[in-house]
Design a protein around this motif. Structure first.
Motif, PDB file in Angstrom:
ATOM      1  N   ILE A 134      55.636  54.582 106.170  1.00  0.00           N
ATOM      2  CA  ILE A 134      56.680  53.950 105.357  1.00  0.00           C
ATOM      3  C   ILE A 134      57.650  53.121 106.189  1.00  0.00           C
ATOM      4  O   ILE A 134      58.454  52.373 105.637  1.00  0.00           O
ATOM      5  CB  ILE A 134      57.432  55.011 104.530  1.00  0.00           C
ATOM      6  CG1 ILE A 134      57.980  56.120 105.414  1.00  0.00           C
ATOM      7  CG2 ILE A 134      56.527  55.583 103.461  1.00  0.00           C
ATOM      8  CD1 ILE A 134      58.710  57.213 104.648  1.00  0.00           C
ATOM      9  N   SER A 135      57.599  53.268 107.514  1.00  0.00           N
ATOM     10  CA  SER A 135      58.383  52.419 108.419  1.00  0.00           C
ATOM     11  C   SER A 135      57.803  52.595 109.812  1.00  0.00           C
ATOM     12  O   SER A 135      56.817  53.325 110.003  1.00  0.00           O
ATOM     13  CB  SER A 135      59.872  52.788 108.390  1.00  0.00           C
ATOM     14  OG  SER A 135      60.098  54.027 109.040  1.00  0.00           O
ATOM     15  N   ASN A 136      58.397  51.951 110.799  1.00  0.00           N
ATOM     16  CA  ASN A 136      57.901  52.093 112.158  1.00  0.00           C
ATOM     17  C   ASN A 136      57.967  53.535 112.638  1.00  0.00           C
ATOM     18  O   ASN A 136      57.122  53.980 113.422  1.00  0.00           O
ATOM     19  CB  ASN A 136      58.703  51.204 113.110  1.00  0.00           C
ATOM     20  CG  ASN A 136      58.386  49.735 112.920  1.00  0.00           C
ATOM     21  OD1 ASN A 136      57.313  49.382 112.426  1.00  0.00           O
ATOM     22  ND2 ASN A 136      59.332  48.866 113.288  1.00  0.00           N
ATOM     23  N   ASP A 137      58.963  54.285 112.181  1.00  0.00           N
ATOM     24  CA  ASP A 137      59.176  55.648 112.672  1.00  0.00           C
ATOM     25  C   ASP A 137      58.763  56.732 111.690  1.00  0.00           C
ATOM     26  O   ASP A 137      58.527  57.867 112.100  1.00  0.00           O
ATOM     27  CB  ASP A 137      60.656  55.853 113.033  1.00  0.00           C
ATOM     28  CG  ASP A 137      61.080  55.042 114.244  1.00  0.00           C
ATOM     29  OD1 ASP A 137      60.200  54.636 115.025  1.00  0.00           O
ATOM     30  OD2 ASP A 137      62.290  54.811 114.410  1.00  0.00           O
TER      31      ASP A 137
ATOM     32  N   LEU B  75      56.755  65.248 106.167  1.00  0.00           N
ATOM     33  CA  LEU B  75      57.411  64.002 106.544  1.00  0.00           C
ATOM     34  C   LEU B  75      57.518  63.993 108.057  1.00  0.00           C
ATOM     35  O   LEU B  75      58.077  64.931 108.644  1.00  0.00           O
ATOM     36  CB  LEU B  75      58.796  63.887 105.907  1.00  0.00           C
ATOM     37  CG  LEU B  75      59.626  62.660 106.299  1.00  0.00           C
ATOM     38  CD1 LEU B  75      58.971  61.383 105.790  1.00  0.00           C
ATOM     39  CD2 LEU B  75      61.056  62.784 105.774  1.00  0.00           C
ATOM     40  N   GLN B  76      56.982  62.944 108.692  1.00  0.00           N
ATOM     41  CA  GLN B  76      56.969  62.865 110.148  1.00  0.00           C
ATOM     42  C   GLN B  76      57.850  61.711 110.627  1.00  0.00           C
ATOM     43  O   GLN B  76      57.812  60.619 110.069  1.00  0.00           O
ATOM     44  CB  GLN B  76      55.543  62.655 110.660  1.00  0.00           C
ATOM     45  CG  GLN B  76      54.596  63.803 110.350  1.00  0.00           C
ATOM     46  CD  GLN B  76      53.200  63.543 110.893  1.00  0.00           C
ATOM     47  OE1 GLN B  76      52.839  62.422 111.195  1.00  0.00           O
ATOM     48  NE2 GLN B  76      52.413  64.599 111.007  1.00  0.00           N
ATOM     49  N   TRP B  77      58.618  61.994 111.668  1.00  0.00           N
ATOM     50  CA  TRP B  77      59.446  60.978 112.327  1.00  0.00           C
ATOM     51  C   TRP B  77      59.036  60.910 113.779  1.00  0.00           C
ATOM     52  O   TRP B  77      59.073  61.894 114.510  1.00  0.00           O
ATOM     53  CB  TRP B  77      60.920  61.347 112.207  1.00  0.00           C
ATOM     54  CG  TRP B  77      61.839  60.433 112.991  1.00  0.00           C
ATOM     55  CD1 TRP B  77      62.247  59.179 112.643  1.00  0.00           C
ATOM     56  CD2 TRP B  77      62.460  60.728 114.252  1.00  0.00           C
ATOM     57  NE1 TRP B  77      63.072  58.658 113.603  1.00  0.00           N
ATOM     58  CE2 TRP B  77      63.231  59.581 114.613  1.00  0.00           C
ATOM     59  CE3 TRP B  77      62.438  61.822 115.112  1.00  0.00           C
ATOM     60  CZ2 TRP B  77      63.970  59.529 115.787  1.00  0.00           C
ATOM     61  CZ3 TRP B  77      63.165  61.770 116.292  1.00  0.00           C
ATOM     62  CH2 TRP B  77      63.932  60.633 116.620  1.00  0.00           C
ATOM     63  N   ARG B  78      58.589  59.743 114.209  1.00  0.00           N
ATOM     64  CA  ARG B  78      58.165  59.525 115.593  1.00  0.00           C
ATOM     65  C   ARG B  78      59.042  58.439 116.201  1.00  0.00           C
ATOM     66  O   ARG B  78      59.247  57.382 115.586  1.00  0.00           O
ATOM     67  CB  ARG B  78      56.698  59.105 115.656  1.00  0.00           C
ATOM     68  CG  ARG B  78      55.713  60.127 115.114  1.00  0.00           C
ATOM     69  CD  ARG B  78      54.292  59.568 115.103  1.00  0.00           C
ATOM     70  NE  ARG B  78      53.361  60.475 114.474  1.00  0.00           N
ATOM     71  CZ  ARG B  78      52.658  61.412 115.089  1.00  0.00           C
ATOM     72  NH1 ARG B  78      52.787  61.548 116.419  1.00  0.00           N
ATOM     73  NH2 ARG B  78      51.828  62.193 114.439  1.00  0.00           N
TER      74      ARG B  78
ATOM     75  N   LEU C 130      59.174  61.451 120.884  1.00  0.00           N
ATOM     76  CA  LEU C 130      59.745  62.496 120.043  1.00  0.00           C
ATOM     77  C   LEU C 130      59.006  62.549 118.706  1.00  0.00           C
ATOM     78  O   LEU C 130      58.616  61.517 118.153  1.00  0.00           O
ATOM     79  CB  LEU C 130      61.227  62.224 119.799  1.00  0.00           C
ATOM     80  CG  LEU C 130      62.121  62.133 121.031  1.00  0.00           C
ATOM     81  CD1 LEU C 130      63.547  61.781 120.628  1.00  0.00           C
ATOM     82  CD2 LEU C 130      62.091  63.434 121.827  1.00  0.00           C
ATOM     83  N   LEU C 131      58.832  63.745 118.199  1.00  0.00           N
ATOM     84  CA  LEU C 131      58.207  63.949 116.891  1.00  0.00           C
ATOM     85  C   LEU C 131      58.940  65.057 116.164  1.00  0.00           C
ATOM     86  O   LEU C 131      59.116  66.155 116.705  1.00  0.00           O
ATOM     87  CB  LEU C 131      56.730  64.317 117.033  1.00  0.00           C
ATOM     88  CG  LEU C 131      56.013  64.813 115.765  1.00  0.00           C
ATOM     89  CD1 LEU C 131      56.004  63.730 114.696  1.00  0.00           C
ATOM     90  CD2 LEU C 131      54.600  65.283 116.073  1.00  0.00           C
ATOM     91  N   ALA C 132      59.376  64.770 114.947  1.00  0.00           N
ATOM     92  CA  ALA C 132      59.960  65.788 114.072  1.00  0.00           C
ATOM     93  C   ALA C 132      59.123  65.831 112.802  1.00  0.00           C
ATOM     94  O   ALA C 132      58.800  64.782 112.219  1.00  0.00           O
ATOM     95  CB  ALA C 132      61.414  65.459 113.747  1.00  0.00           C
ATOM     96  N   GLN C 133      58.767  67.029 112.378  1.00  0.00           N
ATOM     97  CA  GLN C 133      57.898  67.210 111.218  1.00  0.00           C
ATOM     98  C   GLN C 133      58.524  68.231 110.275  1.00  0.00           C
ATOM     99  O   GLN C 133      58.696  69.401 110.630  1.00  0.00           O
ATOM    100  CB  GLN C 133      56.512  67.688 111.662  1.00  0.00           C
ATOM    101  CG  GLN C 133      55.548  67.978 110.527  1.00  0.00           C
ATOM    102  CD  GLN C 133      54.266  68.642 111.013  1.00  0.00           C
ATOM    103  OE1 GLN C 133      54.184  69.117 112.142  1.00  0.00           O
ATOM    104  NE2 GLN C 133      53.249  68.680 110.155  1.00  0.00           N
TER     105      GLN C 133
ATOM    106  N   VAL D 108      59.749  70.386 115.938  1.00  0.00           N
ATOM    107  CA  VAL D 108      60.262  69.293 116.763  1.00  0.00           C
ATOM    108  C   VAL D 108      59.583  69.376 118.119  1.00  0.00           C
ATOM    109  O   VAL D 108      59.490  70.460 118.719  1.00  0.00           O
ATOM    110  CB  VAL D 108      61.789  69.378 116.928  1.00  0.00           C
ATOM    111  CG1 VAL D 108      62.299  68.240 117.802  1.00  0.00           C
ATOM    112  CG2 VAL D 108      62.483  69.350 115.570  1.00  0.00           C
ATOM    113  N   SER D 109      59.080  68.238 118.609  1.00  0.00           N
ATOM    114  CA  SER D 109      58.429  68.223 119.916  1.00  0.00           C
ATOM    115  C   SER D 109      58.854  66.999 120.709  1.00  0.00           C
ATOM    116  O   SER D 109      59.248  65.972 120.137  1.00  0.00           O
ATOM    117  CB  SER D 109      56.900  68.243 119.768  1.00  0.00           C
ATOM    118  OG  SER D 109      56.447  67.061 119.146  1.00  0.00           O
ATOM    119  N   ALA D 110      58.773  67.135 122.022  1.00  0.00           N
ATOM    120  CA  ALA D 110      59.058  66.033 122.945  1.00  0.00           C
ATOM    121  C   ALA D 110      57.938  65.984 123.969  1.00  0.00           C
ATOM    122  O   ALA D 110      57.632  66.994 124.616  1.00  0.00           O
ATOM    123  CB  ALA D 110      60.403  66.232 123.629  1.00  0.00           C
ATOM    124  N   THR D 111      57.296  64.821 124.088  1.00  0.00           N
ATOM    125  CA  THR D 111      56.193  64.646 125.022  1.00  0.00           C
ATOM    126  C   THR D 111      56.630  63.718 126.145  1.00  0.00           C
ATOM    127  O   THR D 111      56.913  62.534 125.912  1.00  0.00           O
ATOM    128  CB  THR D 111      54.960  64.062 124.312  1.00  0.00           C
ATOM    129  OG1 THR D 111      54.574  64.941 123.242  1.00  0.00           O
ATOM    130  CG2 THR D 111      53.799  63.916 125.283  1.00  0.00           C
TER     131      THR D 111
END
Length: 445
Positions: free
Chosen positions: A127-130, A179-182, A190-193, A226-229
């Protein structure tokens, strides 16, 4: 339990080999299609990929087997078996538009008689870039590796630690949405789910003889992961809340009937006008306590996980701490952890792993089932119900075992490779969005 890689029963090995060959053939066809599309500078609209693990375990314990989850139909009993780890999966992805995709994934497991199971069936909309949303059936995100637990290429060990994951592997998928935010900040992804859904499965009690089963239903599952790679480190934390977790079977109905009958008998005894008031009040309190024992496995669990995956040169460190609070006196509260150390020598990665889960809450109080000394028939019923509770409190491994306050394992491997040593090497510790070989699906869709 010791682990080797030698042989398996003939018919099971043949079936697994044929299925694995089919998956590899499909992957090769997909690789050719991708090459053709690359020549035309056009993305493939339809993509078929697969993954598989042929794992052979040897169990030297005649009293207990090993299971991947409480939904597994056939445990890995004494001797050689492919039931614990062997799995084959196929994934079909259709890129319907620039921002729209449909994904289907099915698996067969040796421990489930190679019966096909649908693990993923969702629509993904960017739905958007993120931001992106998925709706349908998605992989369970409860713990660090839950969403890739059947994709051996995606993690270092032979399997995620069973003392931790054995309690959540039964919830393989959620029917709902996330809903995923990257977002990338420098070299950190960063990834929040946020997720919501429900799940159903058939729960088998291998600690009972004969083995019994119940229909398990989880409703109003919601949570946040929430994850951080980073280049050499992955951090992930998640918290999940289950609105209701119920189990229903003929045996549970019998327990409910017995508790209602015994509570009624105690209530009737308490109504005897010749009893001292203190004794009558005590019987009434015990009747209420016994009524509370109905539907013993119903709960509202909370799952929490914090984990990391790091590498420093040739060394690899992995760890995870978990907390399960069932909010049920019967099921209890558990704390667990796993820690793994590995060192790579080109294609070889020896590792040692320690995992443990222990009960952090007291055992269920069954003092209300003590004999009353007033009626032999009533006391006999109370003793029978108490014996049933003692059996149910036993740790559900695979065969009747004594009640265990903690479940711990250690494992080691002298060799670990990816699903193909030539085209499918996994860079450690990152999990790329698209893997370098078409035979493996995206491990973090």
């Amino acid at each position: 339990m010791t682990y080797f890689s030698l042989t398996t029963p003939r018919r099971q090995a043949l079936a697994l080999a044929l299925l694995l060959a089919s998956a590899l053939a499909a992957a090769r066809a997909d690789e050719a299609a991708n090459a053709a599309n690359s020549a035309n500078d056009a993305p493939a609209a339809l993509r078929l990929s697969g993954f598989g693990t042929l794992g052979i375990t040897h169990n030297d314990n005649s009293d207990a087997g090993a299971i991947f989850s409480s939904a597994q139909k056939r445990p890995a009993g004494q001797g050689w078996s492919a039931n614990l780890d062997s799995v084959l999966g196929l994934q079909l992805e259709w890129q319907a538009g620039a921002n729209t995709a449909f994904v289907l994934q099915g698996v067969v497991r040796a421990g489930d008689d190679l019966s096909p199971e649908l693990r993923m069936a969702y629509l993904r909309q960017q739905i958007s870039n993120d931001f992106a949303v998925r709706a349908g059936r998605i992989r369970s995100p409860l713990y660090f590796d839950s969403d890739v637990v059947e994709i051996g290429y995606a993690y270092l060990m032979a399997r995620p630690a069973l003392p931790l994951y054995g309690t959540v592997n039964s919830v393989a998928s959620l029917d709902g949405a996330d809903l995923q935010w990257r977002h990338n900040i420098g070299d950190t992804a960063l990834l929040a789910q946020a997720y919501y859904g429900q799940s159903d499965y058939r729960h088998r009690f291998y600690n009972l003889d004969p083995v019994q089963a119940a229909d398990a239903s989880l409703r109003n599952i919601r949570g946040l992961a929430v994850s951080a790679t980073l280049p050499n480190l992955i951090l992930r934390a998640s918290h999940s809340v289950i609105g209701s977790y119920t189990m229903r079977s003929a045996q549970v109905s019998q327990i409910n009937g017995a508790t209602a009958q015994l509570a009624g008998a105690l209530q009737a005894s308490a109504a005897n006008p010749y009893l001292p008031p203190a004794l009558a009040a005590g019987l009434q309190a015990r009747a209420q306590s016994i009524r509370a024992l109905a539907a013993p496995f119903d709960s509202r669990p909370l799952y929490t996980s914090v984990g990391f995956d790091a590498n420093a040169g040739d060394w690899r460190l992995l760890g995870e701490a978990t907390r399960l609070d069932s909010r049920s006196a019967m099921v209890g509260k558990y704390h667990g952890y796993q820690f793994t150390v590995a060192r790579s020598f080109d294609e070889f990665t020896p590792y040692v792993s320690l995992a443990r889960q222990r009960r952090a809450s007291p055992a269920l109080d069954t003092s209300a089932l003590a004999p009353t000394g007033l009626d032999p028939m009533l006391d006999g019923g109370l003793a029978q119900l108490k014996g049933g509770w003692i059996r149910l409190r036993a740790m559900p491994i695979c065969r009747p075992v004594p009640s265990v306050p903690a479940y711990a394992t250690t494992s080691a491997a002298i060799w670990r490779s990816s699903c193909s040593t030539t085209t499918c090497r996994r860079p450690a510790p990152t999990r790329p969005a698209t893997l370098p070989c078409p035979a493996c699906p995206s491990v973090r869709p």
